[in-house]
Enzyme design. Structure first.
Site, mmCIF file in Angstrom:
data_model
loop_
_atom_site.group_PDB
_atom_site.id
_atom_site.type_symbol
_atom_site.label_atom_id
_atom_site.label_comp_id
_atom_site.label_asym_id
_atom_site.label_seq_id
_atom_site.Cartn_x
_atom_site.Cartn_y
_atom_site.Cartn_z
ATOM 1 N N PRO A 111 0.985 -1.113 0.033
ATOM 2 C CA PRO A 111 -0.148 0.077 0.096
ATOM 3 C C PRO A 111 0.915 1.138 0.075
ATOM 4 O O PRO A 111 1.813 1.342 0.704
ATOM 5 C CB PRO A 111 -0.557 -0.038 1.363
ATOM 6 N N CYS A 145 2.684 3.313 9.480
ATOM 7 C CA CYS A 145 3.049 4.465 9.069
ATOM 8 C C CYS A 145 3.846 5.564 9.955
ATOM 9 O O CYS A 145 3.436 5.642 11.234
ATOM 10 C CB CYS A 145 1.617 5.213 8.735
ATOM 11 N N LYS A 198 -0.099 -4.852 9.358
ATOM 12 C CA LYS A 198 1.374 -4.621 8.868
ATOM 13 C C LYS A 198 2.116 -3.668 9.637
ATOM 14 O O LYS A 198 1.413 -2.533 10.237
ATOM 15 C CB LYS A 198 1.033 -3.765 7.398
ATOM 16 N N GLY A 229 7.170 -2.574 -2.947
ATOM 17 C CA GLY A 229 6.697 -0.944 -2.981
ATOM 18 C C GLY A 229 7.334 -0.309 -4.022
ATOM 19 O O GLY A 229 7.217 -0.395 -5.321
HETATM 20 C C1 LIG Z 1 4.689 7.106 -1.057
HETATM 21 C C2 LIG Z 1 4.428 6.088 -0.031
HETATM 22 C C3 LIG Z 1 3.166 5.850 0.750
HETATM 23 C C4 LIG Z 1 3.007 4.819 1.481
HETATM 24 N N1 LIG Z 1 1.898 4.500 1.977
HETATM 25 C C5 LIG Z 1 1.606 3.436 2.899
HETATM 26 C C6 LIG Z 1 0.274 3.022 3.316
HETATM 27 O O1 LIG Z 1 -0.505 4.098 3.020
HETATM 28 N N2 LIG Z 1 0.203 2.168 4.230
HETATM 29 C C7 LIG Z 1 1.397 1.426 4.623
HETATM 30 O O2 LIG Z 1 1.124 0.346 5.257
HETATM 31 N N3 LIG Z 1 2.455 1.731 3.931
HETATM 32 C C8 LIG Z 1 2.762 2.719 3.249
HETATM 33 N N4 LIG Z 1 3.874 3.078 2.713
HETATM 34 C C9 LIG Z 1 5.014 1.816 3.066
HETATM 35 C C10 LIG Z 1 5.208 0.925 2.122
HETATM 36 O O3 LIG Z 1 3.806 0.082 2.021
HETATM 37 C C11 LIG Z 1 6.538 -0.296 2.303
HETATM 38 O O4 LIG Z 1 6.222 -0.849 3.501
HETATM 39 C C12 LIG Z 1 7.634 0.613 2.326
HETATM 40 O O5 LIG Z 1 7.487 1.684 1.126
HETATM 41 C C13 LIG Z 1 8.798 -0.330 2.057
HETATM 42 O O6 LIG Z 1 8.741 -1.101 0.995
HETATM 43 P P1 LIG Z 1 9.715 -0.719 -0.315
HETATM 44 O O7 LIG Z 1 10.989 -0.612 0.177
HETATM 45 O O8 LIG Z 1 9.317 -2.125 -1.447
HETATM 46 O O9 LIG Z 1 9.103 0.550 -0.995
HETATM 47 C C14 LIG Z 1 4.338 3.827 1.820
HETATM 48 C C15 LIG Z 1 5.467 4.037 0.946
HETATM 49 C C16 LIG Z 1 5.755 5.165 0.246
HETATM 50 C C17 LIG Z 1 6.851 5.161 -0.237
#
Ligand SMILES: Cc1cc2nc3c(=O)[nH]c(=O)nc-3n(C[C@H](O)[C@H](O)[C@H](O)COP(=O)(O)O)c2cc1C
Length: 331
Positions: free
Chosen positions: A19, A103, A142, A227
């Site tokens: 997400p 978050c 999460k 993500g």
């Molecule tokens: C722009 C942005 C918005 C995010 N919004 C959420 C969210 O709404 N809910 C959530 O659980 N994590 C949110 N995250 C965290 C991601 O779900 C993920 O846990 C994090 O980016 C690490 O994964 P990655 O390294 O693959 O990006 C967000 C991350 C980014 C970059």
């Protein structure tokens, strides 16, 4: 590799789009799903806003019907409001309700939501119990490792999750205080997998197909969540799915073909959201689709300045033509 089982829902491949608030709206999820995702999750939704019936929030939980199963993510610090919100999202089509304890954004943590809940594992437990009791579908959660380095509560909170009937746990292996600094520590993810029986979903910094599969195997997790690395590069999803299904990873398409997909993304967003909302959102997407393309820096600058969708898509089309003409000359 086995499908991920969340309650009675079987998910194949065990590959989930993270997400991302402001990014993974229903258009984006529906466009990226066919690249090989087993599950998509909505942007996080405020349980308070749902309780007040905010129109924009209702739009966020609305589904196309193009993505099944789909998980809707909620945040909030009050168990009864979270339970009410869970009922609403379930009625609006969520197959799974996910609780956000991850978050780190101040606008969320200042009201004790998101990762701030991890400062109070009793409250996490009360929220999870209330949500599990409110809906007839699986509930997942999460989280991050904890609020800070000196309070890594993830094993405790995951065990509480398991004891109240949460069906899977995702761990983004950073603390809230870290935000996105440093690297996600997959040792913690492996430790969590050993500590609980519910399925564990590993998340953090996966940006290469072979490395993603290696991290999945080494940590023993049941699924992985991708993500940021998918943004502008949904072909990463296909490559990981290929490896999960025992094939060699498909090559990434040519630059013109990648930009053709960017055009589809752009036009679909304009169709769904209208020009005034789609154009600002698409600036960051186009910037990412341009990665690795010759002249990208200048094109990014131009895209940032354009306010009309027609001008932006014309620029992308002209870039495709330029790339194809120069490929012909080179041949
Ligand atoms: C722009 C942005 C918005 C995010 N919004 C959420 C969210 O709404 N809910 C959530 O659980 N994590 C949110 N995250 C965290 C991601 O779900 C993920 O846990 C994090 O980016 C690490 O994964 P990655 O390294 O693959 O990006 C967000 C991350 C980014 C970059």
């Amino acid at each position: 590799m086995r499908p991920l089982a969340i309650g009675s829902i079987e998910i194949w491949p065990p590959l989930i789009l993270a997400p991302m608030s402001g990014v993974t709206n229903r258009t984006m999820r529906a466009l990226y799903r066919p690249f090989g995702l087993g599950l998509t999750v909505t942007e996080f939704v405020s349980s308070n806003a749902l309780a007040y019936g905010s129109r924009r929030t209702m739009e966020m939980i609305d589904q196309h019907g193009l993505e099944r199963p789909v998980s809707t993510q909620l945040w909030g610090d009050d168990p009864s409001t979270m339970a009410l919100a869970a009922k609403v999202v379930r009625e609006c089509g969520a197959d799974i309700v996910d609780i956000n304890f991850g978050c780190p954004a101040p606008k969320v943590t200042k009201t004790n939501g998101g990762s701030a809940c991890l400062r109070d594992p009793d409250r996490c437990e009360a929220i999870m119990r209330a949500v599990v009791g409110a809906v007839d579908c699986p509930v997942t959660m999460k989280m991050r490792l904890g609020w800070s380095d000196d309070s890594l509560v993830y094993v405790d909170v995951a065990r509480r999750a398991q004891s109240v009937g949460v069906r899977a746990v995702t761990l983004h292996a950073r603390t809230a205080k870290q935000f996105y600094k440093g690297a996600a520590d997959w040792e913690h993810i492996a430790r969590l997998k050993r500590a609980v029986d519910v399925p564990v979903i590993g998340n953090g910094d996966l940006d290469d197909p072979h490395d993603a599969i290696a991290k999945m195997r080494d940590s023993g997790v049941d699924a992985i969540m991708l993500g940021r690395a998918t943004l502008g590069n949904p072909w990463l999803i296909t490559q990981i799915r290929d490896l999960m299904e025992g094939r060699a990873a498909s090559p990434v398409p040519s630059a013109p073909d990648r930009l053709r997909f960017a055009l589809v993304h752009y036009r679909t967003m304009v169709h769904e959201l209208g020009e005034s909302r789609a154009v600002p959102q698409m600036r960051k997407h186009v910037a990412l689709y341009l990665k690795g393309i010759s002249g990208a820096a200048m094109l990014r600058e131009q895209i940032m300045r354009l306010d009309r969708a027609a001008d932006a898509t014309a620029l992308i089309e002209a870039t495709i033509e330029r790339l194809e003409a120069s490929a012909l000359v080179a041949a």
